[in-house]
Enzyme design. Structure first.
Site, mmCIF file in Angstrom:
data_model
loop_
_atom_site.group_PDB
_atom_site.id
_atom_site.type_symbol
_atom_site.label_atom_id
_atom_site.label_comp_id
_atom_site.label_asym_id
_atom_site.label_seq_id
_atom_site.Cartn_x
_atom_site.Cartn_y
_atom_site.Cartn_z
ATOM 1 N N TYR A 126 0.835 -1.199 0.000
ATOM 2 C CA TYR A 126 0.000 0.000 0.000
ATOM 3 C C TYR A 126 0.872 1.254 0.000
ATOM 4 O O TYR A 126 1.716 1.436 0.875
ATOM 5 C CB TYR A 126 -0.929 0.021 1.201
ATOM 6 C CG TYR A 126 -2.043 -1.013 1.160
ATOM 7 C CD1 TYR A 126 -2.372 -1.675 -0.023
ATOM 8 C CD2 TYR A 126 -2.783 -1.313 2.296
ATOM 9 C CE1 TYR A 126 -3.383 -2.610 -0.067
ATOM 10 C CE2 TYR A 126 -3.820 -2.243 2.261
ATOM 11 C CZ TYR A 126 -4.108 -2.896 1.082
ATOM 12 O OH TYR A 126 -5.124 -3.828 1.045
ATOM 13 N N ASN B 221 -8.202 -13.431 -0.648
ATOM 14 C CA ASN B 221 -8.532 -13.759 -2.040
ATOM 15 C C ASN B 221 -8.173 -15.199 -2.410
ATOM 16 O O ASN B 221 -7.813 -15.485 -3.548
ATOM 17 C CB ASN B 221 -7.837 -12.786 -3.001
ATOM 18 C CG ASN B 221 -8.129 -11.344 -2.687
ATOM 19 O OD1 ASN B 221 -9.278 -10.921 -2.728
ATOM 20 N ND2 ASN B 221 -7.097 -10.573 -2.346
ATOM 21 N N GLY C 229 -17.864 -3.328 -8.503
ATOM 22 C CA GLY C 229 -17.084 -4.403 -9.108
ATOM 23 C C GLY C 229 -15.620 -4.171 -8.846
ATOM 24 O O GLY C 229 -15.238 -3.276 -8.084
ATOM 25 N N LEU D 87 -23.203 3.550 -4.119
ATOM 26 C CA LEU D 87 -23.972 4.457 -3.266
ATOM 27 C C LEU D 87 -24.125 5.813 -3.948
ATOM 28 O O LEU D 87 -23.132 6.436 -4.336
ATOM 29 C CB LEU D 87 -23.281 4.634 -1.921
ATOM 30 C CG LEU D 87 -23.414 3.505 -0.905
ATOM 31 C CD1 LEU D 87 -22.564 3.790 0.317
ATOM 32 C CD2 LEU D 87 -24.870 3.312 -0.493
#
Length: 309
Positions: free
Chosen positions: A52, A150, A223, A230
């Site tokens: 990150y 994942n 996706g 939203l």
């Protein structure tokens, strides 16, 4: 805020988790305010990864620079990080796992991780080598618990054949709109429905059977790497109408309803937020314990465009 026991560990973790993948450009005081708002809302778990930021460990470094935790404060929070993604390839070698954890600890300015996740499946993985890395990290006290991200059930079971530690968590993409791991089960045995194709290899049922905690990332995305549903009335008008009606009924912001749809599931999922906006954190955290009825949950599911045969 609902606090969940994580099976196979001594961890008690909030069912809303604050993801730190976008904090690199925030000032120290902004990071402290973001974390403080999350803590005030009951969030006790913070999600990191070695990749990150603009360079490896950049966001972990910003967190470590900004947040100073006393020993008692450190014991009151859950800090997790992920390892395995490198530039252009995946790497579950023992050398990389151990070295990356050491670098994460230095960046975060902590002596241990509460939870380490293998970020994405490495098809060149040697399970016994991963087991050696886990053993070394646990024996030294640098990592207390382990999980994956994942991963399919088959990949998890391949790992479990070698590692001694429980694989406690699987972090997966899930939102009201992106919900194949739920939709495939509801459309099972209906040949003409695309949702009946099990793209997750039974992740949800496997997690429930093995008592793994699922952590839902991108809970507001439509996706992979796509926009937020939203407020998007052009593409998700009926869903937003339903969310707004329930938000009014429960007297919470719309984001809380999107969170509640995930946390309402009896598998006791956690929701990983990726926002750096303190107000949005508080809004989302308000969904932690909303008791959506079955009818409300399924109305949201169908309003999101999923089939209910």
């Amino acid at each position: 805020m609902l606090i969940l026991p994580i099976h196979g560990t001594d961890l008690h973790s909030s069912n809303v988790v604050l993801g730190m993948m976008r904090i690199e450009r925030l000032r120290d005081d902004e990071i402290r305010h973001l974390v403080a708002v999350a803590r005030d809302a009951g969030v006790n778990t913070f999600d990191h990864a070695d990749i990150y930021g603009s360079q490896r460990h950049a966001c972990e470094q910003r967190f470590g620079d900004a947040i100073s935790l006393s020993p008692s404060e450190r014991e009151s929070v859950v800090i997790q990080s992920k390892v395995g993604i490198r530039h252009g390839f995946y790497d579950f070698s023992k050398a990389h796992i151990v070295r990356s954890v050491e670098e994460s600890l230095l960046a975060l300015r902590t002596e241990y991780l509460d939870l380490l996740l293998l970020h994405r499946p490495d098809t060149l993985m040697e399970p016994d080598e991963v087991a050696e890395a886990f053993d070394e990290l646990q024996a030294s006290g640098r990592v207390r618990n382990f999980g994956v991200s994942n991963h399919t059930p088959g990949q998890i079971e391949v790992l479990r054949r070698s590692v001694r530690q429980p694989l406690a968590v699987n972090q997966v993409q899930l939102s009201l709109v992106h919900a194949p791991l739920i939709a495939s089960g509801l459309s099972a045995n209906i040949a003409h429905l695309d949702a009946s194709i099990d793209r997750g290899s039974g992740i949800l049922d496997h997690a429930r059977l093995s008592r793994m905690t699922l952590q839902a990332w991108s809970p507001f995305q439509s996706g992979f790497d796509s926009g937020v549903f939203l407020g998007d009335r052009e593409h998700f008008g009926p869903l937003n109408d339903e969310i707004d009606d329930l938000a009014e009924a429960y007297r919470v912001p719309p984001a809380a309803i999107a969170v509640a749809w995930i946390t309402r599931h009896p598998s006791n999922m956690q929701v990983v937020l990726g926002t750096t906006n303190p107000e949005r954190v508080a809004d989302a955290a308000a969904g932690s314990e909303i008791p959506l009825t079955r009818e409300e949950w399924y109305r949201l599911f169908t309003a999101a465009g999923h089939a209910l045969p």
